[in-house]
Design a protein around this motif. Structure first.
Motif, PDB file in Angstrom:
ATOM      1  N   ALA A   8      53.030  12.547  43.793  1.00 34.39           N
ATOM      2  CA  ALA A   8      54.801  11.829  42.993  1.00 34.39           C
ATOM      3  C   ALA A   8      56.355  11.992  43.023  1.00 34.39           C
ATOM      4  CB  ALA A   8      54.603  11.692  41.841  1.00 34.39           C
ATOM      5  N   ILE A   9      56.499  13.252  43.751  1.00 30.31           N
ATOM      6  CA  ILE A   9      57.798  13.626  44.070  1.00 30.31           C
ATOM      7  C   ILE A   9      58.530  12.682  45.046  1.00 30.31           C
ATOM      8  CG2 ILE A   9      59.518  15.165  44.797  1.00 30.31           C
ATOM      9  CD1 ILE A   9      57.662  17.373  42.572  1.00 30.31           C
TER      10      ILE A   9
ATOM     11  N   ALA B 146      59.138   8.598  44.026  1.00 32.02           N
ATOM     12  CA  ALA B 146      60.265   8.662  43.403  1.00 32.02           C
ATOM     13  C   ALA B 146      61.881   8.519  43.789  1.00 32.02           C
ATOM     14  CB  ALA B 146      60.087   9.932  42.244  1.00 32.02           C
TER      15      ALA B 146
ATOM     16  N   LEU C 111      58.736  18.325  39.154  1.00 32.79           N
ATOM     17  CA  LEU C 111      58.092  16.898  39.432  1.00 32.79           C
ATOM     18  C   LEU C 111      58.091  16.448  37.406  1.00 32.79           C
ATOM     19  CD1 LEU C 111      56.213  14.508  39.911  1.00 32.79           C
ATOM     20  CD2 LEU C 111      54.455  16.047  39.016  1.00 32.79           C
TER      21      LEU C 111
ATOM     22  N   THR D 108      60.805  13.172  37.772  1.00 32.50           N
ATOM     23  CA  THR D 108      59.900  11.805  37.299  1.00 32.50           C
ATOM     24  C   THR D 108      60.330  11.603  36.110  1.00 32.50           C
ATOM     25  OG1 THR D 108      57.881  12.305  36.596  1.00 32.50           O
ATOM     26  CG2 THR D 108      58.054  12.124  38.810  1.00 32.50           C
TER      27      THR D 108
ATOM     28  N   GLU E 137      64.494   9.859  36.216  1.00 30.79           N
ATOM     29  CA  GLU E 137      64.649   8.961  37.331  1.00 30.79           C
ATOM     30  C   GLU E 137      65.438   7.607  37.695  1.00 30.79           C
ATOM     31  OE1 GLU E 137      62.463   6.146  40.676  1.00 30.79           O
ATOM     32  OE2 GLU E 137      61.193   7.270  39.590  1.00 30.79           O
TER      33      GLU E 137
END
Length: 237
Positions: A51-52, A55, A228, A232, A235
């Protein structure tokens, strides 16, 4: 979509697909350090790194930096362009830490006068040694490729220092990789995560990256989850 395991590394599995020029990168919960002499794992590591990375790749793409990222397909898997990888690891350093502190005799945490770019030969058997352009030319890399690698490292650094800074994180240093697509275009590859970046809390100096695993500091899972959350949750568009 068909999946055939193409390669398994320290932190990811890479799968071929039925789509031409497309791969899947599946992030694992396993961790290694010191050229895989130290091994471990923790729940949620693959999910956090996927996920990091997704993004940050999307953020860099919006700022005109080419990457292999296409989309995130599930919580641990990214779809990417298939690249021919250059045997180079590009390391960019803003603050003395790790091997740079030992190399220059600097205390950890000392800010550098300007970012330092290091080019390392991606070869596990040799310990990924830092080389100069003369060595890389001997290995068959061109000046165009080496210049792109250095320039890309500095562009990524210029984009990510304020990105992380706005989230209360100091980008101490990071490692990236570079590859060419089928049309010969060079671009950013691999991942950008607490596995490949040193990230320190700007207020407390707390390490929120893989150094917590390397140095047996504890709280590794919590550190990755905090990165994380910041990446997220805040962002930029």
């Amino acid at each position: 979509m068909g999946r055939t395991l193409l390669y398994e590394g320290k932190a990811k599995q890479i799968f071929e697909t039925d789509e031409a020029g497309v791969l899947l990168h599946r992030y694992k919960d396993e961790a290694t350090a010191f050229n895989a002499r130290k091994r471990g794992s923790w729940a949620g590591k693959g999910r956090a790194n996927a996920a990091i990375s997704a993004a940050i790749f999307a953020y860099l793409e919006r700022r005109g930096i080419p990457t292999h990222f296409i989309e995130q397909v599930d919580e641990v898997t990214l779809k990417t362009r298939r690249l021919q990888m250059l045997p180079v690891e590009v390391v960019v350093r803003n603050v003395a830490a790790g091997s740079l502190s030992r190399l220059l005799g600097y205390e950890e945490g000392r800010p550098l006068r300007a970012p330092i770019v290091e080019l390392c030969y991606k070869n596990d058997a040799l310990g990924d040694p830092m080389l100069n352009w003369y060595h890389f030319r001997e290995l068959g890399l061109t000046d165009e490729e080496l210049g792109f690698c250095e320039g890309l490292g500095l562009r990524v650094n210029a984009a990510l220092r304020p990105f992380f800074g706005e989230r209360g994180l100091e980008l101490v240093d990071f490692k990236i990789e570079v590859g060419r697509d089928a049309e010969g275009r060079m671009m950013l590859a691999d991942e950008i995560s607490p596995d490949t970046c040193r990230l320190w809390d700007k207020k407390t100096g707390e390490r929120l990256d893989k150094d917590r695993f390397r140095r047996d500091l504890g709280g590794v899972e919590e550190a990755y989850e905090e990165v994380l959350r910041r990446v997220t949750g805040g962002e930029d568009s």
